[in-house]
Scaffold this motif. Structure first.
Motif, PDB file in Angstrom:
ATOM      1  N   PHE A   1       0.719  -1.351   0.035  1.00 44.62           N
ATOM      2  CA  PHE A   1       0.185  -0.028  -0.090  1.00 44.62           C
ATOM      3  C   PHE A   1       0.918   1.171  -0.156  1.00 44.62           C
ATOM      4  CE2 PHE A   1      -2.996  -2.900   1.797  1.00 44.62           C
ATOM      5  CZ  PHE A   1      -4.138  -2.628   1.209  1.00 44.62           C
ATOM      6  N   ILE A   2       0.417   2.312  -0.790  1.00 46.50           N
ATOM      7  CA  ILE A   2       1.104   3.531  -0.845  1.00 46.50           C
ATOM      8  C   ILE A   2       0.460   4.469  -0.068  1.00 46.50           C
ATOM      9  CG2 ILE A   2       2.127   5.179  -2.303  1.00 46.50           C
ATOM     10  CD1 ILE A   2       2.133   3.052  -4.679  1.00 46.50           C
TER      11      ILE A   2
ATOM     12  N   ILE B   1       4.330   1.740   2.429  1.00 43.67           N
ATOM     13  CA  ILE B   1       5.289   2.665   1.972  1.00 43.67           C
ATOM     14  C   ILE B   1       4.641   4.104   2.254  1.00 43.67           C
ATOM     15  CG2 ILE B   1       6.806   3.949   0.376  1.00 43.67           C
ATOM     16  CD1 ILE B   1       6.726   1.040  -1.341  1.00 43.67           C
ATOM     17  N   ILE B   2       5.116   4.839   3.250  1.00 44.55           N
ATOM     18  CA  ILE B   2       4.382   6.099   3.686  1.00 44.55           C
ATOM     19  C   ILE B   2       5.446   7.204   3.169  1.00 44.55           C
ATOM     20  CG2 ILE B   2       3.728   7.621   5.551  1.00 44.55           C
ATOM     21  CD1 ILE B   2       2.999   4.982   7.150  1.00 44.55           C
TER      22      ILE B   2
ATOM     23  N   LEU C   1       3.251   6.153 -11.090  1.00 39.15           N
ATOM     24  CA  LEU C   1       3.896   7.420 -10.384  1.00 39.15           C
ATOM     25  C   LEU C   1       5.224   6.953  -9.427  1.00 39.15           C
ATOM     26  CD1 LEU C   1       1.155  10.165  -9.464  1.00 39.15           C
ATOM     27  CD2 LEU C   1       2.790   9.910 -11.358  1.00 39.15           C
ATOM     28  N   PHE C   2       4.724   5.707  -8.659  1.00 38.86           N
ATOM     29  CA  PHE C   2       5.820   5.167  -7.826  1.00 38.86           C
ATOM     30  C   PHE C   2       6.115   3.886  -8.452  1.00 38.86           C
ATOM     31  CE2 PHE C   2       2.798   7.893  -5.383  1.00 38.86           C
ATOM     32  CZ  PHE C   2       3.516   8.839  -4.753  1.00 38.86           C
ATOM     33  N   SER C   3       6.405   3.589  -9.584  1.00 42.65           N
ATOM     34  CA  SER C   3       6.750   2.348 -10.059  1.00 42.65           C
ATOM     35  C   SER C   3       7.846   1.931  -9.460  1.00 42.65           C
ATOM     36  CB  SER C   3       6.717   2.475 -11.597  1.00 42.65           C
ATOM     37  OG  SER C   3       7.672   3.566 -12.204  1.00 42.65           O
ATOM     38  N   GLU C   4       8.913   2.641  -9.361  1.00 42.81           N
ATOM     39  CA  GLU C   4      10.260   2.599  -8.800  1.00 42.81           C
ATOM     40  C   GLU C   4      10.280   1.763  -7.510  1.00 42.81           C
ATOM     41  OE1 GLU C   4      13.488   2.545 -10.490  1.00 42.81           O
ATOM     42  OE2 GLU C   4      11.771   2.906 -12.239  1.00 42.81           O
ATOM     43  N   TYR C   5       9.307   2.111  -6.807  1.00 40.97           N
ATOM     44  CA  TYR C   5       8.868   1.572  -5.329  1.00 40.97           C
ATOM     45  C   TYR C   5       8.440   0.386  -5.294  1.00 40.97           C
ATOM     46  CZ  TYR C   5      10.213   6.396  -3.756  1.00 40.97           C
ATOM     47  OH  TYR C   5      10.652   7.664  -3.507  1.00 40.97           O
TER      48      TYR C   5
ATOM     49  N   PHE D   1       0.692  -6.907  -6.429  1.00 39.42           N
ATOM     50  CA  PHE D   1      -0.489  -5.906  -6.177  1.00 39.42           C
ATOM     51  C   PHE D   1      -0.078  -4.720  -5.327  1.00 39.42           C
ATOM     52  CE2 PHE D   1      -3.066  -9.485  -7.101  1.00 39.42           C
ATOM     53  CZ  PHE D   1      -4.419  -9.111  -7.442  1.00 39.42           C
ATOM     54  N   TRP D   2      -0.571  -3.591  -5.892  1.00 43.08           N
ATOM     55  CA  TRP D   2      -0.282  -2.280  -5.048  1.00 43.08           C
ATOM     56  C   TRP D   2      -1.658  -1.731  -4.693  1.00 43.08           C
ATOM     57  CZ3 TRP D   2      -2.403   2.308  -6.772  1.00 43.08           C
ATOM     58  CH2 TRP D   2      -2.665   2.283  -8.201  1.00 43.08           C
TER      59      TRP D   2
END
Length: 327
Positions: free
Chosen positions: A5-6, A33-34, A88-92, A98-99
């Motif tokens: 989760f982002i 990821i916060i 946007l956060f593909s590198e993470y 799943f995200w």
């Protein structure tokens, strides 16, 4: 199955954030990821990774992903970008299957017991609400928000409009999936609390189940979340949920740091665990006036903001997606 989760969040975390973190800790198979500017000293578990930045830095980061100027003027505007997190956060998130996005005004239950393995295999989108949604992490699903649908403003129009986002957000994205025929797994057992009621009243229920809303409390027990309620014969019943969502509801924390992995959730506080009895359920089912909700809404400044919000979001409201379902 690897899931993340982002959560970008700016400002002070809720007073019960340590309980949120504890409920994350009891789901070690899930990562969070916060991105935040709250540098308070919290006991972050290993599966919650925090990245410190201020809101201006996030603005610059997201703007750098687009070759045209976007409207991201305040933290709440991030909601319009949630559907794009996969890109946007593909590198993470490269290593995850799943995200998703989620809120922190909730307490998690047990993912393993509430979402069966077949769901991850058969569905590309899990849940339909902004407080918790998962997407399969592949190129096609991550880019679905950029599709051009007849009669729908483009995502570029959505994030460049000075009126603010008005359709393609955490709710509007469901319409995209429905239109292109990709099924959404809707039967996520969450407890979404009604914002206007002091007492706990759950949303998204069929009318024949409304009696469950009359007298109820919740118990978090070593990673599992249960609702206790009175049935029509006033017998105590129990149901398990994936999470309870407080919807920005003020909650007092009357717990010591060491609460033995079990606590009681009542309107509108966290308490040390007590035996669940009929008397206890009757006690916390008594109707009360919700002063902390209604008094601020009597101010003229709030009414003006409400009218402006309804005007700028008129298209989104007309096209929104809400399945007819019971949990």
């Amino acid at each position: 199955m690897k899931i993340v989760f982002i959560l970008p969040y700016f400002g002070k975390f809720p007073n019960y954030f340590p309980l949120w973190l504890k409920s994350c800790q009891y789901n070690p198979e899930i990562d969070w990821i916060i991105f935040t500017d709250d540098r308070s000293s919290y006991d972050y578990p290993p599966n919650v990774k925090v990245n410190y930045m201020n809101f201006e830095e996030l603005q610059e980061y997201i703007q750098s992903c687009y070759d045209y100027p976007i409207q991201l003027n305040k933290p709440y505007d991030i909601c319009a970008f949630r559907v794009a997190y996969g890109e946007l956060f593909s590198e993470y998130i490269k290593q995850y299957d799943f995200w998703g996005y989620c809120d922190n005004d909730l307490i998690w239950g047990n993912f393993n017991s509430m979402i069966e393995e077949y769901v991850y295999k058969e569905y590309d989108k899990i849940s339909w609400r902004g407080h918790m949604t998962l997407f399969r992490n592949n190129q096609d699903i991550n880019a679905i928000y950029k599709m051009n649908l007849s009669g729908i403003p483009s995502y570029k129009e959505n994030i460049t409009s000075e009126l603010g986002y008005y359709f393609i957000d955490e709710v509007g994205i469901n319409y995209y999936f429905k239109t292109v025929g990709i099924p959404i797994y809707e039967n996520v057992p969450f407890a979404d609390l009604k914002i206007r009621s002091y007492n706990f009243k759950l949303l998204h229920y069929k009318s024949e189940d409304d009696y469950k809303n009359d007298y109820q409390v919740f118990v978090w027990d070593s990673g599992s979340l249960y609702r206790y309620y009175l049935d029509k014969e006033r017998h105590i019943q129990r149901e398990e949920f994936l999470y309870i969502h407080f919807l920005k509801r003020p909650m007092k924390v009357d717990l010591k740091i060491d609460y033995d992995g079990k606590f009681l959730i009542v309107p509108n506080r966290f308490l040390p665990y007590q035996e669940i009895t009929v008397d206890l359920l009757l006690k916390y089912g008594r109707n009360r006036i919700y002063f902390s909700y209604w008094l601020p809404r009597l101010k003229l400044s709030f009414l003006i903001r409400k009218i402006k919000y309804k005007y700028t979001h008129r298209f989104r409201k007309r096209m929104s997606y809400s399945p007819n379902r019971s949990v």
